[in-house]
Design an enzyme around this catalytic site. Sequence first.
Site, PDB file in Angstrom:
ATOM      1  N   THR A 130      -3.533   6.523  -3.455  1.00 30.40           N
ATOM      2  CA  THR A 130      -5.048   7.091  -3.869  1.00 30.40           C
ATOM      3  C   THR A 130      -4.461   8.322  -4.602  1.00 30.40           C
ATOM      4  O   THR A 130      -5.407   9.041  -5.459  1.00 30.40           O
ATOM      5  CB  THR A 130      -5.786   7.504  -2.727  1.00 30.40           C
ATOM      6  OG1 THR A 130      -5.001   8.036  -1.685  1.00 30.40           O
ATOM      7  CG2 THR A 130      -6.513   6.181  -2.245  1.00 30.40           C
TER       8      THR A 130
ATOM      9  N   PRO B  35      13.259  -7.823   3.003  1.00 30.41           N
ATOM     10  CA  PRO B  35      12.371  -8.635   4.370  1.00 30.41           C
ATOM     11  C   PRO B  35      13.102  -8.417   5.589  1.00 30.41           C
ATOM     12  O   PRO B  35      12.470  -7.854   6.729  1.00 30.41           O
ATOM     13  CB  PRO B  35      12.198  -9.800   3.696  1.00 30.41           C
ATOM     14  CG  PRO B  35      12.226  -9.671   2.389  1.00 30.41           C
ATOM     15  CD  PRO B  35      13.363  -8.543   1.945  1.00 30.41           C
TER      16      PRO B  35
ATOM     17  N   ARG C  69     -13.345  12.893   0.593  1.00 29.25           N
ATOM     18  CA  ARG C  69     -13.636  14.271   0.401  1.00 29.25           C
ATOM     19  C   ARG C  69     -15.109  14.554   0.478  1.00 29.25           C
ATOM     20  O   ARG C  69     -15.961  13.734  -0.061  1.00 29.25           O
ATOM     21  CB  ARG C  69     -13.149  14.816  -1.133  1.00 29.25           C
ATOM     22  CG  ARG C  69     -11.591  15.006  -1.241  1.00 29.25           C
ATOM     23  CD  ARG C  69     -11.037  15.880  -0.300  1.00 29.25           C
ATOM     24  NE  ARG C  69      -9.666  15.971  -0.484  1.00 29.25           N
ATOM     25  CZ  ARG C  69      -8.827  15.222   0.157  1.00 29.25           C
ATOM     26  NH1 ARG C  69      -9.171  14.330   0.926  1.00 29.25           N
ATOM     27  NH2 ARG C  69      -7.437  15.455   0.017  1.00 29.25           N
TER      28      ARG C  69
ATOM     29  N   ASP D  52       0.972   5.068  10.090  1.00 30.78           N
ATOM     30  CA  ASP D  52       1.048   4.867   8.478  1.00 30.78           C
ATOM     31  C   ASP D  52       2.614   5.222   8.203  1.00 30.78           C
ATOM     32  O   ASP D  52       2.791   6.513   7.791  1.00 30.78           O
ATOM     33  CB  ASP D  52       0.061   6.034   8.245  1.00 30.78           C
ATOM     34  CG  ASP D  52       0.052   5.983   6.675  1.00 30.78           C
ATOM     35  OD1 ASP D  52       0.529   5.070   5.981  1.00 30.78           O
ATOM     36  OD2 ASP D  52      -0.168   7.102   6.037  1.00 30.78           O
TER      37      ASP D  52
ATOM     38  N   ARG E 144      -7.398  16.193   5.322  1.00 32.21           N
ATOM     39  CA  ARG E 144      -7.572  17.927   5.325  1.00 32.21           C
ATOM     40  C   ARG E 144      -9.074  18.301   5.473  1.00 32.21           C
ATOM     41  O   ARG E 144      -9.229  19.351   6.062  1.00 32.21           O
ATOM     42  CB  ARG E 144      -6.972  18.286   4.047  1.00 32.21           C
ATOM     43  CG  ARG E 144      -5.428  18.449   4.044  1.00 32.21           C
ATOM     44  CD  ARG E 144      -4.670  18.348   2.776  1.00 32.21           C
ATOM     45  NE  ARG E 144      -5.018  17.084   2.048  1.00 32.21           N
ATOM     46  CZ  ARG E 144      -4.103  17.006   1.012  1.00 32.21           C
ATOM     47  NH1 ARG E 144      -3.518  17.796   0.460  1.00 32.21           N
ATOM     48  NH2 ARG E 144      -4.241  15.520   0.598  1.00 32.21           N
TER      49      ARG E 144
ATOM     50  N   THR F 186      15.295  -6.007   7.082  1.00 29.71           N
ATOM     51  CA  THR F 186      14.976  -4.725   7.624  1.00 29.71           C
ATOM     52  C   THR F 186      13.570  -4.534   7.746  1.00 29.71           C
ATOM     53  O   THR F 186      13.527  -3.935   8.780  1.00 29.71           O
ATOM     54  CB  THR F 186      15.460  -3.910   6.303  1.00 29.71           C
ATOM     55  OG1 THR F 186      16.843  -4.237   6.016  1.00 29.71           O
ATOM     56  CG2 THR F 186      15.678  -2.297   7.181  1.00 29.71           C
TER      57      THR F 186
ATOM     58  N   LYS G 105       4.232   3.093   6.396  1.00 31.14           N
ATOM     59  CA  LYS G 105       4.477   2.591   4.780  1.00 31.14           C
ATOM     60  C   LYS G 105       5.814   1.939   4.586  1.00 31.14           C
ATOM     61  O   LYS G 105       6.701   2.289   3.730  1.00 31.14           O
ATOM     62  CB  LYS G 105       4.205   3.610   3.754  1.00 31.14           C
ATOM     63  CG  LYS G 105       2.643   4.171   3.673  1.00 31.14           C
ATOM     64  CD  LYS G 105       2.610   5.097   2.602  1.00 31.14           C
ATOM     65  CE  LYS G 105       1.125   5.545   2.532  1.00 31.14           C
ATOM     66  NZ  LYS G 105       1.009   6.778   3.591  1.00 31.14           N
ATOM     67  N   LEU G 106       6.344   0.897   5.393  1.00 28.68           N
ATOM     68  CA  LEU G 106       7.717   0.392   5.218  1.00 28.68           C
ATOM     69  C   LEU G 106       7.708  -0.232   3.943  1.00 28.68           C
ATOM     70  O   LEU G 106       6.767  -0.897   3.571  1.00 28.68           O
ATOM     71  CB  LEU G 106       7.880  -0.523   6.569  1.00 28.68           C
ATOM     72  CG  LEU G 106       8.446   0.092   7.743  1.00 28.68           C
ATOM     73  CD1 LEU G 106       7.369   0.783   8.526  1.00 28.68           C
ATOM     74  CD2 LEU G 106       8.948  -0.806   8.598  1.00 28.68           C
ATOM     75  N   HIS G 107       8.866  -0.367   3.441  1.00 30.93           N
ATOM     76  CA  HIS G 107       9.294  -0.755   1.959  1.00 30.93           C
ATOM     77  C   HIS G 107      10.651  -1.077   1.870  1.00 30.93           C
ATOM     78  O   HIS G 107      11.370  -0.004   1.620  1.00 30.93           O
ATOM     79  CB  HIS G 107       8.517   0.139   0.760  1.00 30.93           C
ATOM     80  CG  HIS G 107       8.755  -0.623  -0.362  1.00 30.93           C
ATOM     81  ND1 HIS G 107       8.214   0.198  -1.442  1.00 30.93           N
ATOM     82  CD2 HIS G 107       9.137  -1.609  -0.665  1.00 30.93           C
ATOM     83  CE1 HIS G 107       8.250  -0.634  -2.495  1.00 30.93           C
ATOM     84  NE2 HIS G 107       9.235  -1.781  -2.263  1.00 30.93           N
ATOM     85  N   ASP G 108      11.280  -2.311   2.103  1.00 33.78           N
ATOM     86  CA  ASP G 108      12.672  -2.199   1.995  1.00 33.78           C
ATOM     87  C   ASP G 108      12.859  -3.931   2.035  1.00 33.78           C
ATOM     88  O   ASP G 108      11.916  -4.512   1.710  1.00 33.78           O
ATOM     89  CB  ASP G 108      13.290  -1.980   3.405  1.00 33.78           C
ATOM     90  CG  ASP G 108      14.764  -1.539   3.237  1.00 33.78           C
ATOM     91  OD1 ASP G 108      15.440  -2.266   2.507  1.00 33.78           O
ATOM     92  OD2 ASP G 108      15.211  -0.513   3.899  1.00 33.78           O
TER      93      ASP G 108
ATOM     94  N   LYS H 120      -4.550   8.781  12.651  1.00 34.00           N
ATOM     95  CA  LYS H 120      -3.423   8.108  11.894  1.00 34.00           C
ATOM     96  C   LYS H 120      -2.294   9.078  12.125  1.00 34.00           C
ATOM     97  O   LYS H 120      -2.378  10.460  11.879  1.00 34.00           O
ATOM     98  CB  LYS H 120      -3.922   8.057  10.321  1.00 34.00           C
ATOM     99  CG  LYS H 120      -2.726   7.549   9.511  1.00 34.00           C
ATOM    100  CD  LYS H 120      -3.262   7.552   7.937  1.00 34.00           C
ATOM    101  CE  LYS H 120      -2.976   8.749   7.156  1.00 34.00           C
ATOM    102  NZ  LYS H 120      -1.760   9.182   7.136  1.00 34.00           N
TER     103      LYS H 120
HETATM  104  O1  C5P Z   1      -5.772  15.281   3.636  1.00 31.78           O
HETATM  105  P1  C5P Z   1      -6.053  13.664   3.275  1.00 31.78           P
HETATM  106  O2  C5P Z   1      -7.489  13.373   3.615  1.00 31.78           O
HETATM  107  O3  C5P Z   1      -5.948  13.756   1.596  1.00 31.78           O
HETATM  108  O4  C5P Z   1      -4.889  12.717   3.820  1.00 31.78           O
HETATM  109  C1  C5P Z   1      -5.096  11.379   3.454  1.00 31.78           C
HETATM  110  C2  C5P Z   1      -4.151  10.684   4.430  1.00 31.78           C
HETATM  111  O5  C5P Z   1      -3.929   9.334   3.913  1.00 31.78           O
HETATM  112  C3  C5P Z   1      -2.864  11.395   4.195  1.00 31.78           C
HETATM  113  O6  C5P Z   1      -2.148  11.288   5.437  1.00 31.78           O
HETATM  114  C4  C5P Z   1      -1.864  10.375   3.417  1.00 31.78           C
HETATM  115  O7  C5P Z   1      -0.798   9.953   3.543  1.00 31.78           O
HETATM  116  C5  C5P Z   1      -2.680   9.093   3.410  1.00 31.78           C
HETATM  117  N1  C5P Z   1      -2.738   7.990   2.353  1.00 31.78           N
HETATM  118  C6  C5P Z   1      -3.247   8.378   1.033  1.00 31.78           C
HETATM  119  N2  C5P Z   1      -3.287   7.286   0.217  1.00 31.78           N
HETATM  120  C7  C5P Z   1      -2.784   6.001   0.404  1.00 31.78           C
HETATM  121  C8  C5P Z   1      -2.472   5.845   1.774  1.00 31.78           C
HETATM  122  C9  C5P Z   1      -2.284   6.870   2.885  1.00 31.78           C
HETATM  123  O8  C5P Z   1      -3.566   9.403   0.900  1.00 31.78           O
HETATM  124  N3  C5P Z   1      -3.016   5.174  -0.317  1.00 31.78           N
END
Ligand code: C5P
Length: 232
Positions: free
Chosen positions: A120, A64, A182, A57, A212, A66, A59-62, A30
């Site tokens: 999330t 329609p 996690r 990723d 991470r 654009t 995440k476009l938001h504007d 990603k």
């Molecule tokens: O490091 P971690 O596992 O938390 O990374 C999660 C990735 O998923 C990040 O790049 C974050 O921008 C992305 N993401 C997210 N929640 C969302 C959409 C994308 O954590 N709803």
Amino acid sequence: MSRTIIALDFSTREEVLDFLKKFDEPVYVKVGMELTYACGTGIIQEIKAMGHKIFLDLKLHDIPNTVRGGMKNLARLGADIVNCHCAGGIEMMKAAKQGILEGTPEGAEPAKVIGVTILTSTSREAMNNELGIPGEVIDTVVRYAKNAKEAGLDGVVCSVHEAEAIHAACGKDFLTVTPGIRLAGGDVHDQKRVATPAYAKEQGCDMIVVGRSITKSSDPAETYRQIEKEMA
Ligand code: C5P
């Protein structure tokens, strides 16, 4: 096909190339705003040329028009999945899909377009008190997913805890891509609605996004293999 998407949240091209060298097979990655803003969109084509699959990723938001223009240009980069925020509404999501279809070079497979539901990292309290959306997170997430389906999108980004309800509402083929993953006992960082890969599998998530837990691991390739095993 791999069901684990590795979030390349790095700020330099060197870090990315060093990281990808640790894997002896193509992986699904990603690329988000951190890397794209630092390196430009050329990094996407470079990673793609190495054989990896890409979820772009941004995440476009504007408005329609654009979003349609933005997606039309992104379509030329060859990403496999792109996304926009469901909060932009049905017209905006339709425009996102239209932009991808318009911009995809002839003969190439158009990228799947998915909608981001509620991040999330957003808790119920923040959604209610800061965003002003009442009720449970799951109700908003399912409503956003239904809107995404109505707009012709291929799926959504959601937390593991919502994947089952989304499949029930939008069908089994509607893609659920779930970050907030996690490993058992691992650091949660800034995420709120988290779950383990095994639980993601149990909930029927189609793909998980792991940042991470893999990128900061002492042995990223081994951690990736373990996660893939849990998802298999
Ligand atoms: O490091 P971690 O596992 O938390 O990374 C999660 C990735 O998923 C990040 O790049 C974050 O921008 C992305 N993401 C997210 N929640 C969302 C959409 C994308 O954590 N709803």
